[in-house]
Design a protein around this motif. Sequence first.
Motif, short mmCIF file in Angstrom:
data_model
loop_
_atom_site.label_atom_id
_atom_site.label_comp_id
_atom_site.label_asym_id
_atom_site.label_seq_id
_atom_site.Cartn_x
_atom_site.Cartn_y
_atom_site.Cartn_z
N UNK A 58 9.31 5.33 -49.14
CA UNK A 58 8.51 6.55 -49.15
C UNK A 58 8.47 7.31 -47.84
N UNK A 59 8.98 6.70 -46.77
CA UNK A 59 8.90 7.33 -45.44
C UNK A 59 10.02 8.34 -45.22
N UNK A 60 9.64 9.52 -44.80
CA UNK A 60 10.62 10.56 -44.47
C UNK A 60 11.41 10.21 -43.22
N UNK A 61 10.90 9.28 -42.40
CA UNK A 61 11.56 8.90 -41.16
C UNK A 61 12.39 7.63 -41.28
N UNK A 84 12.71 8.77 -51.56
CA UNK A 84 12.03 9.72 -52.43
C UNK A 84 12.56 11.14 -52.26
N UNK A 85 13.40 11.38 -51.29
CA UNK A 85 14.01 12.71 -51.17
C UNK A 85 14.94 12.97 -52.36
N UNK A 86 15.49 11.90 -52.93
CA UNK A 86 16.42 12.03 -54.06
C UNK A 86 15.91 11.37 -55.34
N UNK A 87 15.05 10.37 -55.22
CA UNK A 87 14.60 9.58 -56.36
C UNK A 87 13.11 9.76 -56.62
N UNK A 108 9.70 7.83 -57.79
CA UNK A 108 9.16 6.48 -57.82
C UNK A 108 7.67 6.59 -58.14
N UNK A 109 7.31 6.30 -59.38
CA UNK A 109 5.91 6.44 -59.81
C UNK A 109 4.96 5.58 -58.99
N UNK A 110 5.42 4.42 -58.52
CA UNK A 110 4.58 3.53 -57.72
C UNK A 110 4.19 4.17 -56.39
N UNK A 111 4.90 5.22 -55.99
CA UNK A 111 4.61 5.92 -54.73
C UNK A 111 4.12 7.34 -55.02
N UNK A 112 3.26 7.46 -56.02
CA UNK A 112 2.76 8.78 -56.44
C UNK A 112 2.04 9.52 -55.32
N UNK A 113 1.51 8.77 -54.33
CA UNK A 113 0.80 9.41 -53.23
C UNK A 113 1.75 10.07 -52.23
N UNK A 114 3.04 9.79 -52.32
CA UNK A 114 4.04 10.42 -51.45
C UNK A 114 4.48 11.71 -52.12
N UNK A 115 4.35 12.86 -51.45
CA UNK A 115 4.70 14.13 -52.09
C UNK A 115 6.20 14.39 -52.15
N UNK A 116 6.59 15.28 -53.03
CA UNK A 116 7.93 15.86 -53.11
C UNK A 116 9.03 14.85 -53.42
N UNK A 117 8.92 14.20 -54.56
CA UNK A 117 9.98 13.29 -55.00
C UNK A 117 11.16 14.11 -55.49
N UNK A 118 12.36 13.61 -55.23
CA UNK A 118 13.57 14.32 -55.61
C UNK A 118 13.99 14.06 -57.04
N UNK A 119 14.98 14.82 -57.47
CA UNK A 119 15.51 14.68 -58.83
C UNK A 119 17.04 14.57 -58.83
N UNK A 120 17.62 14.33 -57.66
CA UNK A 120 19.08 14.23 -57.56
C UNK A 120 19.55 12.89 -58.09
N UNK A 121 18.88 11.81 -57.67
CA UNK A 121 19.24 10.47 -58.11
C UNK A 121 18.38 10.06 -59.29
N UNK A 122 18.72 8.95 -59.91
CA UNK A 122 17.92 8.48 -61.05
C UNK A 122 16.54 8.02 -60.59
N UNK A 123 15.59 8.03 -61.50
CA UNK A 123 14.27 7.49 -61.22
C UNK A 123 14.42 6.01 -60.87
N UNK A 124 13.65 5.55 -59.91
CA UNK A 124 13.70 4.14 -59.54
C UNK A 124 12.70 3.30 -60.34
#
Length: 157
Positions: free
Chosen positions: A54-57, A62-65, A67-83
């Motif tokens: 979930x870390x941007x650093x 989550x930039x590409x995938x 992950x429902x378990x990390x719902x508190x992390x904003x801006x999940x990507x849609x390029x890769x499959x859901x994890x």
Amino acid sequence: MKLTTLTLAAALIGGAAWAGETAPKDVVFAEGGAVESSLSGAPGDASNGAMIVGSKKHGNCVACHQVSALADVPFHGEIGPSLDGAGDRWTEAELRGLVANAKLTFEGSMMPSFYKVDGYVRPGDAYTGDAAPENLPPLLSAQEIEDVVAFLATLKE
């Protein structure tokens, strides 16, 4: 004398931890890209793996995938499959191979190779405009790979 003994003991302990780690160039990928053996020689920490995913650093998965378990992390990507369900879809060895170098499982994948140090097409050195030095470090350490694998393995349907 005590300082020398402590220094030697610390060096031996540190060396023992290092001895279990597999260097990026020494990783053995099975056909299909799976990596059977731990890269660090230590078990992964799923909670640290969740932070990395979930870390941007760090991993920034989550930039590409999603992950429902990390719902508190904003801006999940849609390029890769859901994890979600990754722990059911892939074995631990397959997950390790995917995180280390997904291109060996999915040819042409856009996913970064998180445990690779060579074979890049002329990456740049930050914002200098110069080519990067010959020896690039992996994006994630061996233990960070194991932590991400431990987290992904918890993601069940």
